[in-house]
Every structure is written in C-alpha cells, then in structure tokens.
Design a protein around this motif. Structure first.
Motif, PDB file in Angstrom:
ATOM      1  N   CYS A   6      39.309 -10.259 100.725  1.00  0.00           N
ATOM      2  CA  CYS A   6      40.686 -10.263 101.218  1.00  0.00           C
ATOM      3  C   CYS A   6      40.684 -10.505 102.718  1.00  0.00           C
ATOM      4  N   ILE A   7      41.474 -11.460 103.153  1.00  0.00           N
ATOM      5  CA  ILE A   7      41.679 -11.709 104.579  1.00  0.00           C
ATOM      6  C   ILE A   7      43.080 -11.193 104.886  1.00  0.00           C
ATOM      7  N   ILE A   8      43.171 -10.169 105.757  1.00  0.00           N
ATOM      8  CA  ILE A   8      44.466  -9.528 106.033  1.00  0.00           C
ATOM      9  C   ILE A   8      44.658  -9.363 107.535  1.00  0.00           C
ATOM     10  N   GLN A   9      45.871  -8.998 107.911  1.00  0.00           N
ATOM     11  CA  GLN A   9      46.163  -8.702 109.310  1.00  0.00           C
ATOM     12  C   GLN A   9      45.516  -7.367 109.685  1.00  0.00           C
ATOM     13  N   PRO A  10      45.003  -7.257 110.928  1.00  0.00           N
ATOM     14  CA  PRO A  10      44.322  -6.015 111.335  1.00  0.00           C
ATOM     15  C   PRO A  10      45.167  -4.760 111.164  1.00  0.00           C
ATOM     16  N   GLY A  11      46.451  -4.843 111.409  1.00  0.00           N
ATOM     17  CA  GLY A  11      47.321  -3.679 111.304  1.00  0.00           C
ATOM     18  C   GLY A  11      47.540  -3.189 109.888  1.00  0.00           C
ATOM     19  N   LYS A  12      47.115  -3.954 108.915  1.00  0.00           N
ATOM     20  CA  LYS A  12      47.306  -3.584 107.508  1.00  0.00           C
ATOM     21  C   LYS A  12      46.077  -2.923 106.897  1.00  0.00           C
ATOM     22  N   LEU A  13      45.006  -2.764 107.670  1.00  0.00           N
ATOM     23  CA  LEU A  13      43.767  -2.222 107.126  1.00  0.00           C
ATOM     24  C   LEU A  13      43.950  -0.818 106.554  1.00  0.00           C
ATOM     25  N   ASP A  14      44.545   0.094 107.307  1.00  0.00           N
ATOM     26  CA  ASP A  14      44.676   1.478 106.832  1.00  0.00           C
ATOM     27  C   ASP A  14      45.501   1.595 105.549  1.00  0.00           C
ATOM     28  N   ASP A  62      35.637  -6.913 101.703  1.00  0.00           N
ATOM     29  CA  ASP A  62      34.889  -7.314 100.520  1.00  0.00           C
ATOM     30  C   ASP A  62      34.763  -6.104  99.615  1.00  0.00           C
ATOM     31  N   VAL A  63      35.168  -6.275  98.350  1.00  0.00           N
ATOM     32  CA  VAL A  63      35.086  -5.203  97.366  1.00  0.00           C
ATOM     33  C   VAL A  63      34.479  -5.794  96.097  1.00  0.00           C
ATOM     34  N   VAL A  64      33.445  -5.163  95.575  1.00  0.00           N
ATOM     35  CA  VAL A  64      32.863  -5.590  94.311  1.00  0.00           C
ATOM     36  C   VAL A  64      33.265  -4.571  93.252  1.00  0.00           C
ATOM     37  N   VAL A  65      33.903  -5.061  92.197  1.00  0.00           N
ATOM     38  CA  VAL A  65      34.436  -4.179  91.160  1.00  0.00           C
ATOM     39  C   VAL A  65      34.158  -4.776  89.778  1.00  0.00           C
ATOM     40  N   THR A  66      34.350  -3.949  88.762  1.00  0.00           N
ATOM     41  CA  THR A  66      34.270  -4.455  87.393  1.00  0.00           C
ATOM     42  C   THR A  66      35.491  -5.337  87.139  1.00  0.00           C
ATOM     43  N   GLU A  67      35.385  -6.193  86.139  1.00  0.00           N
ATOM     44  CA  GLU A  67      36.481  -7.124  85.848  1.00  0.00           C
ATOM     45  C   GLU A  67      37.780  -6.393  85.521  1.00  0.00           C
ATOM     46  N   GLU A  68      37.666  -5.186  84.963  1.00  0.00           N
ATOM     47  CA  GLU A  68      38.860  -4.424  84.595  1.00  0.00           C
ATOM     48  C   GLU A  68      39.680  -4.011  85.817  1.00  0.00           C
ATOM     49  N   LEU A  69      39.041  -3.861  86.967  1.00  0.00           N
ATOM     50  CA  LEU A  69      39.733  -3.392  88.175  1.00  0.00           C
ATOM     51  C   LEU A  69      40.266  -4.512  89.060  1.00  0.00           C
ATOM     52  N   VAL A  70      39.914  -5.755  88.779  1.00  0.00           N
ATOM     53  CA  VAL A  70      40.280  -6.861  89.671  1.00  0.00           C
ATOM     54  C   VAL A  70      41.786  -6.939  89.894  1.00  0.00           C
ATOM     55  N   ASN A  71      42.572  -6.921  88.838  1.00  0.00           N
ATOM     56  CA  ASN A  71      44.024  -7.054  88.991  1.00  0.00           C
ATOM     57  C   ASN A  71      44.630  -5.885  89.747  1.00  0.00           C
ATOM     58  N   GLN A  72      44.090  -4.676  89.538  1.00  0.00           N
ATOM     59  CA  GLN A  72      44.582  -3.517  90.287  1.00  0.00           C
ATOM     60  C   GLN A  72      44.295  -3.684  91.780  1.00  0.00           C
ATOM     61  N   VAL A  73      43.106  -4.144  92.115  1.00  0.00           N
ATOM     62  CA  VAL A  73      42.749  -4.357  93.519  1.00  0.00           C
ATOM     63  C   VAL A  73      43.680  -5.394  94.140  1.00  0.00           C
ATOM     64  N   ILE A  74      43.897  -6.496  93.445  1.00  0.00           N
ATOM     65  CA  ILE A  74      44.792  -7.545  93.953  1.00  0.00           C
ATOM     66  C   ILE A  74      46.190  -6.989  94.170  1.00  0.00           C
ATOM     67  N   ASP A  75      46.704  -6.236  93.199  1.00  0.00           N
ATOM     68  CA  ASP A  75      48.053  -5.669  93.319  1.00  0.00           C
ATOM     69  C   ASP A  75      48.170  -4.740  94.522  1.00  0.00           C
ATOM     70  N   VAL A  76      47.169  -3.874  94.714  1.00  0.00           N
ATOM     71  CA  VAL A  76      47.197  -2.934  95.846  1.00  0.00           C
ATOM     72  C   VAL A  76      47.185  -3.685  97.163  1.00  0.00           C
ATOM     73  N   VAL A  77      46.321  -4.684  97.284  1.00  0.00           N
ATOM     74  CA  VAL A  77      46.233  -5.443  98.531  1.00  0.00           C
ATOM     75  C   VAL A  77      47.539  -6.183  98.789  1.00  0.00           C
ATOM     76  N   MET A  78      48.095  -6.803  97.763  1.00  0.00           N
ATOM     77  CA  MET A  78      49.352  -7.534  97.951  1.00  0.00           C
ATOM     78  C   MET A  78      50.482  -6.599  98.375  1.00  0.00           C
ATOM     79  N   GLU A  79      50.583  -5.431  97.741  1.00  0.00           N
ATOM     80  CA  GLU A  79      51.637  -4.478  98.093  1.00  0.00           C
ATOM     81  C   GLU A  79      51.452  -3.931  99.504  1.00  0.00           C
ATOM     82  N   SER A  80      50.218  -3.637  99.871  1.00  0.00           N
ATOM     83  CA  SER A  80      49.943  -2.964 101.139  1.00  0.00           C
ATOM     84  C   SER A  80      49.885  -3.918 102.332  1.00  0.00           C
TER      85      SER A  80
END
Length: 112
Positions: A6-14, A62-80
C-alpha cells in the motif's frame, strides 16, 4: 499467501495501522518513500525562489497475509487512507511463493 503493498499519505499511517491491528494483523513493514502519480509534484517558494518538488513523500506498507485476509486488508486501508482527493495512493496485491521465519524455520502461514 499474498503480499499487499500500500502506498499512502504519511498522515494516514496511524489510522491504517490501527485498523489493521483491529482485524488481527500483527506485523507489517513501513517504508518512507517518494514518488508521484497524477499529481506530478508541486511547486514551492523558498527564499523568494520558486522550485518544483517532483517527488511527493509517501508511506509504503507491506503486509503478507493469507488469501482469506486480503479483502479485509484492502477494505481497512481504503477506509482509513481515503481522503477523496488526488494522491490518496494505491494498493497492489501480489502472490508470495514462500515465507520462512528465520529464527524458527517455520514456513508458510505459520511463518507470518
């Protein structure tokens, strides 16, 4: 296994880190990077002289996860990380062939 980059703005890290922790992500790698996309940098004024900043500071997660968690990770990053403005970032998902914990020799999802 998948690597979510994920490439994000620095202020969104927390907020992103807190959201990932809430869904059970216990480890990630954070790198300070610079780059540009559609925003193509910006100009600033320093001591009366105008100059162009071609590369914008960003954070790479960079986050390495099982395939089951990929969509959850994407959703969290997009929301946050979403502000609705240009420069919010990108998410890349790639396959990970093998994961090995150096200390114990564990492999696969046990190593994550």
């Amino acid at each position: 296994m998948k690597k979510v980059e994920c490439i994000i703005q620095p202020g969104k890290l927390d907020p992103v880190r807190e959201g990932l922790t809430e869904i059970g992500i216990t480890g990630l790698t954070v790198t300070e990077v610079k780059g540009y996309g559609r925003q193509k940098g910006h100009t600033e004024l320093y001591r009366g002289a105008e100059y162009t900043i071609d590369f914008v500071p960003k954070i790479k997660l960079d986050v390495v996860v099982t395939e089951e968690l990929v969509n959850q990770v994407i959703d969290v990053v997009m929301e946050s990380a979403r502000s609705g403005r240009i420069g919010d970032g990108k998410i890349f998902v790639t396959p990970v062939e093998e994961t090995v914990r150096i200390r114990t020799g564990e492999r696969g999802k046990d190593a994550v």
